[in-house]
Design a protein around this motif. Structure first.
Motif, PDB file in Angstrom:
ATOM      1  N   HIS A  56       7.528   1.832  -7.462  1.00  0.00           N
ATOM      2  CA  HIS A  56       6.362   0.956  -7.769  1.00  0.00           C
ATOM      3  C   HIS A  56       5.997   0.625  -9.183  1.00  0.00           C
ATOM      4  N   LYS A  57       6.138   1.862 -10.064  1.00  0.00           N
ATOM      5  CA  LYS A  57       5.721   1.979 -11.284  1.00  0.00           C
ATOM      6  C   LYS A  57       6.255   0.869 -12.098  1.00  0.00           C
ATOM      7  N   ILE A  58       7.378   0.397 -11.993  1.00  0.00           N
ATOM      8  CA  ILE A  58       8.144  -0.731 -12.935  1.00  0.00           C
ATOM      9  C   ILE A  58       7.327  -1.781 -12.993  1.00  0.00           C
ATOM     10  N   HIS A  59       6.840  -2.092 -11.730  1.00  0.00           N
ATOM     11  CA  HIS A  59       6.299  -3.526 -11.605  1.00  0.00           C
ATOM     12  C   HIS A  59       4.832  -3.388 -12.077  1.00  0.00           C
ATOM     13  N   GLN A  99       0.752  -1.247   0.089  1.00  0.00           N
ATOM     14  CA  GLN A  99      -0.003   0.052   0.134  1.00  0.00           C
ATOM     15  C   GLN A  99       0.920   1.369  -0.032  1.00  0.00           C
ATOM     16  N   ALA A 100       1.954   1.179   0.798  1.00  0.00           N
ATOM     17  CA  ALA A 100       2.880   2.473   0.894  1.00  0.00           C
ATOM     18  C   ALA A 100       3.288   2.749  -0.581  1.00  0.00           C
ATOM     19  N   LEU A 101       3.775   1.662  -1.333  1.00  0.00           N
ATOM     20  CA  LEU A 101       4.271   1.520  -2.467  1.00  0.00           C
ATOM     21  C   LEU A 101       3.185   2.310  -3.867  1.00  0.00           C
ATOM     22  N   HIS A 102       2.378   2.436  -3.171  1.00  0.00           N
ATOM     23  CA  HIS A 102       1.146   3.110  -4.153  1.00  0.00           C
ATOM     24  C   HIS A 102       0.835   4.711  -3.650  1.00  0.00           C
ATOM     25  N   TRP A 103       1.662   4.863  -2.781  1.00  0.00           N
ATOM     26  CA  TRP A 103       1.661   6.447  -2.501  1.00  0.00           C
ATOM     27  C   TRP A 103       2.351   6.984  -3.580  1.00  0.00           C
ATOM     28  N   VAL A 106      -6.081   2.702 -15.377  1.00  0.00           N
ATOM     29  CA  VAL A 106      -5.152   3.830 -16.092  1.00  0.00           C
ATOM     30  C   VAL A 106      -5.355   5.197 -15.259  1.00  0.00           C
ATOM     31  N   GLU A 107      -6.686   5.581 -15.035  1.00  0.00           N
ATOM     32  CA  GLU A 107      -7.138   6.801 -14.467  1.00  0.00           C
ATOM     33  C   GLU A 107      -6.597   6.899 -12.969  1.00  0.00           C
ATOM     34  N   ALA A 108      -6.671   5.580 -12.198  1.00  0.00           N
ATOM     35  CA  ALA A 108      -6.249   5.683 -10.973  1.00  0.00           C
ATOM     36  C   ALA A 108      -4.575   5.749 -10.701  1.00  0.00           C
ATOM     37  N   GLU A 109      -3.990   5.109 -11.643  1.00  0.00           N
ATOM     38  CA  GLU A 109      -2.432   5.373 -11.962  1.00  0.00           C
ATOM     39  C   GLU A 109      -1.946   6.626 -12.107  1.00  0.00           C
ATOM     40  N   LYS A 110      -2.921   7.445 -12.810  1.00  0.00           N
ATOM     41  CA  LYS A 110      -2.511   8.830 -13.216  1.00  0.00           C
ATOM     42  C   LYS A 110      -2.722   9.737 -12.033  1.00  0.00           C
ATOM     43  N   GLY A 117       4.029 -15.041 -15.222  1.00  0.00           N
ATOM     44  CA  GLY A 117       4.833 -15.406 -14.465  1.00  0.00           C
ATOM     45  C   GLY A 117       6.162 -14.785 -14.149  1.00  0.00           C
ATOM     46  N   LEU A 118       6.939 -14.621 -15.064  1.00  0.00           N
ATOM     47  CA  LEU A 118       8.234 -13.964 -15.036  1.00  0.00           C
ATOM     48  C   LEU A 118       8.260 -12.586 -14.320  1.00  0.00           C
ATOM     49  N   ALA A 119       7.001 -11.939 -14.401  1.00  0.00           N
ATOM     50  CA  ALA A 119       6.998 -10.380 -13.742  1.00  0.00           C
ATOM     51  C   ALA A 119       6.785 -10.389 -12.356  1.00  0.00           C
ATOM     52  N   ALA A 120       6.811 -11.662 -11.724  1.00  0.00           N
ATOM     53  CA  ALA A 120       6.734 -11.774 -10.393  1.00  0.00           C
ATOM     54  C   ALA A 120       7.616 -10.799  -9.653  1.00  0.00           C
ATOM     55  N   GLU A 121       8.899 -11.008 -10.425  1.00  0.00           N
ATOM     56  CA  GLU A 121       9.854 -10.000  -9.751  1.00  0.00           C
ATOM     57  C   GLU A 121      10.494  -9.086 -10.468  1.00  0.00           C
ATOM     58  N   TYR A 122       9.835  -8.698 -11.449  1.00  0.00           N
ATOM     59  CA  TYR A 122      10.116  -7.440 -12.320  1.00  0.00           C
ATOM     60  C   TYR A 122       9.787  -6.194 -11.485  1.00  0.00           C
ATOM     61  N   ALA A 123      10.900  -5.654 -10.815  1.00  0.00           N
ATOM     62  CA  ALA A 123      10.560  -4.528 -10.234  1.00  0.00           C
ATOM     63  C   ALA A 123      11.807  -3.803  -9.536  1.00  0.00           C
ATOM     64  N   HIS A 124      11.675  -2.623  -9.488  1.00  0.00           N
ATOM     65  CA  HIS A 124      12.786  -1.685  -8.887  1.00  0.00           C
ATOM     66  C   HIS A 124      13.709  -2.288  -7.917  1.00  0.00           C
ATOM     67  N   PRO A 125      14.915  -2.249  -8.258  1.00  0.00           N
ATOM     68  CA  PRO A 125      15.764  -2.914  -6.988  1.00  0.00           C
ATOM     69  C   PRO A 125      15.482  -2.462  -5.553  1.00  0.00           C
ATOM     70  N   ALA A 126      14.854  -1.064  -5.403  1.00  0.00           N
ATOM     71  CA  ALA A 126      14.317  -0.714  -4.193  1.00  0.00           C
ATOM     72  C   ALA A 126      13.273  -1.599  -3.565  1.00  0.00           C
ATOM     73  N   GLU A 127      12.407  -1.625  -4.640  1.00  0.00           N
ATOM     74  CA  GLU A 127      11.069  -2.553  -4.255  1.00  0.00           C
ATOM     75  C   GLU A 127      11.598  -3.937  -3.879  1.00  0.00           C
ATOM     76  N   VAL A 128      12.445  -4.476  -4.653  1.00  0.00           N
ATOM     77  CA  VAL A 128      12.815  -5.982  -4.202  1.00  0.00           C
ATOM     78  C   VAL A 128      13.447  -5.925  -2.893  1.00  0.00           C
ATOM     79  N   PHE A 129      14.383  -4.898  -2.386  1.00  0.00           N
ATOM     80  CA  PHE A 129      14.716  -4.774  -0.969  1.00  0.00           C
ATOM     81  C   PHE A 129      13.453  -4.619  -0.112  1.00  0.00           C
ATOM     82  N   ILE A 130      12.449  -3.695  -0.424  1.00  0.00           N
ATOM     83  CA  ILE A 130      11.493  -3.433   0.536  1.00  0.00           C
ATOM     84  C   ILE A 130      10.764  -4.457   0.955  1.00  0.00           C
TER      85      ILE A 130
END
Length: 331
Positions: free
Chosen positions: A165-168, A153-157, A314-318, A176-189
């Motif tokens: 979080h936008k990368i994910h 939830q915090a990553l959606h702030w 899409v609107e919520a992401e904007k 399947g492969l996208a499970a760990e498709y993420a920014h390195p900081a998100e991987v750490f968090i």
């Protein structure tokens, strides 16, 4: 053999000086043999941990790559109009490998010293019994799910979403492969939630073996890959365990951007009301199925509702990306 090598081997072998190898199971014997063969507990633990992660992660992704390539399985695809291309899968794989080698590999290499600091057993045999491992893994699942819910939830702030979080969320229809498709900081968090449970358990109980962690990490990787698979089969786990999230639950999050922030279970979203849009979506589909609609009509309705949820997403992401302190409220 040099004196330094002989001394190192003697020090490693001395760890098992009081071990009766004849009483070990096959797995326990292989476990001890591996540590003796590598001849350095730090390297042995790091190597085993990294190889386990890579083999389990990509090994679990391969079946989903094959399924995506076979049209027969489209009837169970949650968003059948969005099949990942080979180019998308390759781009995703490169980002995942980048995170694995720049974030996870260094962290895993420091893993053994950390385990010794909190008293987690690594090279020791015999291994713990399943009656010991299963309750520990169950605790890790619950802890991680709660941690992930609030961290996600915090990553959606706004700022965290825009820069991390936008990368994910690049793929509104995950695979399947996208499970760990993420920014390195998100991987750490988010990875902190996977490791913090075992470390806290060990700090308070002091009876945790890394073998239990490997069981936990294997199951957690299976859960993560499957949740991003994009398929809902009649035999999927969520149809057996209603509180299990599964791909059907998480796919809605990627599609609609809002709702369903937890990983393994549906409890947190239900308790905090962050599954309201998802429940409305499911209620409409369930009502349509009971109304006697034909399969063709149901398919059209589901496609229309999916497209509507995607547009709202899409609107919520904007909104999230345009967040300014104290002015825009993220959904």
């Amino acid at each position: 053999m040099s004196n330094s090598t002989s001394t190192a081997y003697s020090a490693t072998a001395q760890l098992y000086a009081n071990t009766d190898f004849s009483k070990l199971t096959w797995l326990e014997f292989q476990w001890a043999s591996f540590y003796l063969w590598i001849d350095n507990p730090i390297i042995a633990t790091g190597l085993m941990s990294f190889l386990l992660h890579e083999i389990v992660y990509f090994g679990r992704c391969i079946p989903w790559i094959i399924i995506d390539a076979i049209p027969y399985f489209r009837k169970w695809k949650l968003q059948p109009g969005k099949i990942p291309s080979k180019q998308e899968q390759w781009e995703c794989t490169k980002q995942v490998l980048f995170s694995h080698f720049t974030i996870e590999l260094p962290a895993i290499w420091l893993f053994h010293p950390l385990t010794e600091l909190v008293g987690l057993a690594t090279w020791q045999v015999p291994l713990p019994s399943w009656s010991t491992v299963i309750p520990q893994v169950a605790f890790f699942f619950v802890f991680e799910d709660i941690f992930h819910y609030f961290a996600h939830q915090a990553l959606h702030w706004g700022p965290l979403y825009k820069h991390i979080h936008k990368i994910h969320h690049k793929y509104s229809a995950p695979f399947g492969l996208a499970a760990e498709y993420a920014h390195p900081a998100e991987v750490f968090i988010l990875g902190t939630g996977t490791l913090a449970g075992p470390f806290l358990y060990c700090a308070f109980r002091g009876d945790l073996h890394i073998f239990a962690m490997y069981v936990w990490i294997t199951l957690r990787l299976f859960q993560a890959v499957d949740a991003h698979s994009g398929y809902d089969f009649p035999w999927s786990l969520q149809h057996i365990l209603p509180f299990w999230s599964g791909a059907e639950h998480h796919d809605f999050h990627h599609m609609a951007f809002v709702n369903n922030f937890s990983t393994s279970f549906r409890w947190c979203d239900a308790i905090f009301g962050t599954d309201d849009k998802y429940r409305q979506y499911r209620a409409k589909m369930d009502a349509a199925k009971k109304s006697g609609m034909s399969m063709q009509e149901l398919a059209k309705l589901e496609q229309r509702m999916t497209e509507e949820a995607a547009r709202e997403g899409v609107e919520a992401e904007k909104v999230a990306e345009s967040y300014t302190y104290g002015k825009t409220k993220v959904q």
